[in-house]
Design an enzyme around this catalytic site. Sequence first.
Site, short mmCIF file in Angstrom:
data_model
loop_
_atom_site.label_atom_id
_atom_site.label_comp_id
_atom_site.label_asym_id
_atom_site.label_seq_id
_atom_site.Cartn_x
_atom_site.Cartn_y
_atom_site.Cartn_z
N ASP A 1 58.92 -39.34 27.52
CA ASP A 1 57.50 -39.54 27.30
C ASP A 1 56.79 -38.21 27.00
O ASP A 1 57.24 -37.16 27.45
CB ASP A 1 56.89 -40.20 28.55
CG ASP A 1 55.52 -40.82 28.28
OD1 ASP A 1 55.12 -40.90 27.11
OD2 ASP A 1 54.86 -41.22 29.24
N ASN B 1 55.77 -50.92 22.14
CA ASN B 1 55.52 -49.88 21.13
C ASN B 1 55.25 -50.45 19.73
O ASN B 1 54.70 -49.76 18.86
CB ASN B 1 56.70 -48.89 21.04
CG ASN B 1 56.73 -47.89 22.18
OD1 ASN B 1 57.78 -47.35 22.52
ND2 ASN B 1 55.57 -47.64 22.80
C1 FPP Z 1 56.95 -41.20 24.06
O1 FPP Z 1 56.04 -40.35 23.49
C2 FPP Z 1 58.08 -41.43 23.24
C3 FPP Z 1 58.39 -42.57 22.54
C4 FPP Z 1 57.45 -43.55 21.95
C5 FPP Z 1 59.77 -42.89 22.34
C6 FPP Z 1 60.71 -41.73 22.28
C7 FPP Z 1 61.08 -41.46 20.91
C8 FPP Z 1 61.76 -40.37 20.50
C9 FPP Z 1 62.26 -39.33 21.40
C10 FPP Z 1 62.03 -40.23 19.05
C11 FPP Z 1 62.92 -41.30 18.49
C12 FPP Z 1 64.13 -41.51 19.29
C13 FPP Z 1 65.40 -41.46 18.85
C14 FPP Z 1 66.51 -41.73 19.78
C15 FPP Z 1 65.74 -41.10 17.48
P1 FPP Z 1 54.58 -40.90 23.33
O2 FPP Z 1 54.33 -41.11 21.87
O3 FPP Z 1 54.38 -42.09 24.18
O4 FPP Z 1 53.76 -39.68 23.87
P2 FPP Z 1 52.29 -39.73 24.47
O5 FPP Z 1 52.34 -40.62 25.69
O6 FPP Z 1 52.03 -38.30 24.79
O7 FPP Z 1 51.39 -40.26 23.40
#
Ligand code: FPP
Length: 247
Positions: free
Chosen positions: A19, A67
């Site tokens: 996250d 998501n």
């Molecule tokens: C959280 O950050 C992350 C995600 C939505 C999913 C994780 C995705 C990756 C690490 C990239 C794709 C994955 C792979 C395996 C290729 P957020 O967007 O929720 O962050 P925030 O809460 O700060 O907005």
Amino acid sequence: MMPHGKLSKLPTHLAIIMDGNGRWAKARMLQRIIGHQRGVETVKKVVEECSNLGIRYLTLFAFSAENWFRPKTEVKALMLLLKHYIIAETRRMVEDNIRFQIIGNRSELPVDVLHYLDEASRLTAGNSGMILTLALSYGARQEIAAASKRIAVEVAAGRLSPEEITEESFARYLDTTNLPDPDFLIRTSGEMRISNFLLWQLAYTELYFTEKNWPDFDRDELIKALVHFQSRERRFGKTSDQVKGRV
Ligand code: FPP
């Protein structure tokens, strides 16, 4: 850099809620997708490190069922990143003896992305090293509801009796049927929630939260978390003395 010579007691199954990609980007006045790109680099490093350390199972929450409700452009970009990641990393997984698989609602994933994910699963199916599971379009409540539905079908067809439904048999209908329950969960970015991740499987899991955003989660942070895990005593409802064999 932290040494890891003392990592005698590793978790068998490490699960991670990755996250903070968006916040990492925002803090640098960058677009969210740049945060996700950096997040993918962290995924590569953590997978390699866990495999080298000898962790048997690593499960990463990469995309939740919720998501899909993000802006279309971000969803599209995440799917593209995922596709590029899997195309680029499949060969390395084959070479590193990593077995790849996905859990979640596969029918919602774009067909081209699914094609490469299935290809990676197929090509690594015979590997005997770490099992890397990506949770994609995954939600634990949906998983539990789907498992219940499959069990109900079996009962209605007379292939299963209600008495046969136990914790053990129920777990076999979950997506994680070939995995032990996680013994350690890490969540980055300071949020202290489970967010519909592995609700059944996390019943006794040690939870660890770090303020670091996922793109900043590096090898030292991983080792720090694992050292912390070593200090935790897992009692499974027993007393400390019972666990230590004093009674
Ligand atoms: C959280 O950050 C992350 C995600 C939505 C999913 C994780 C995705 C990756 C690490 C990239 C794709 C994955 C792979 C395996 C290729 P957020 O967007 O929720 O962050 P925030 O809460 O700060 O907005």
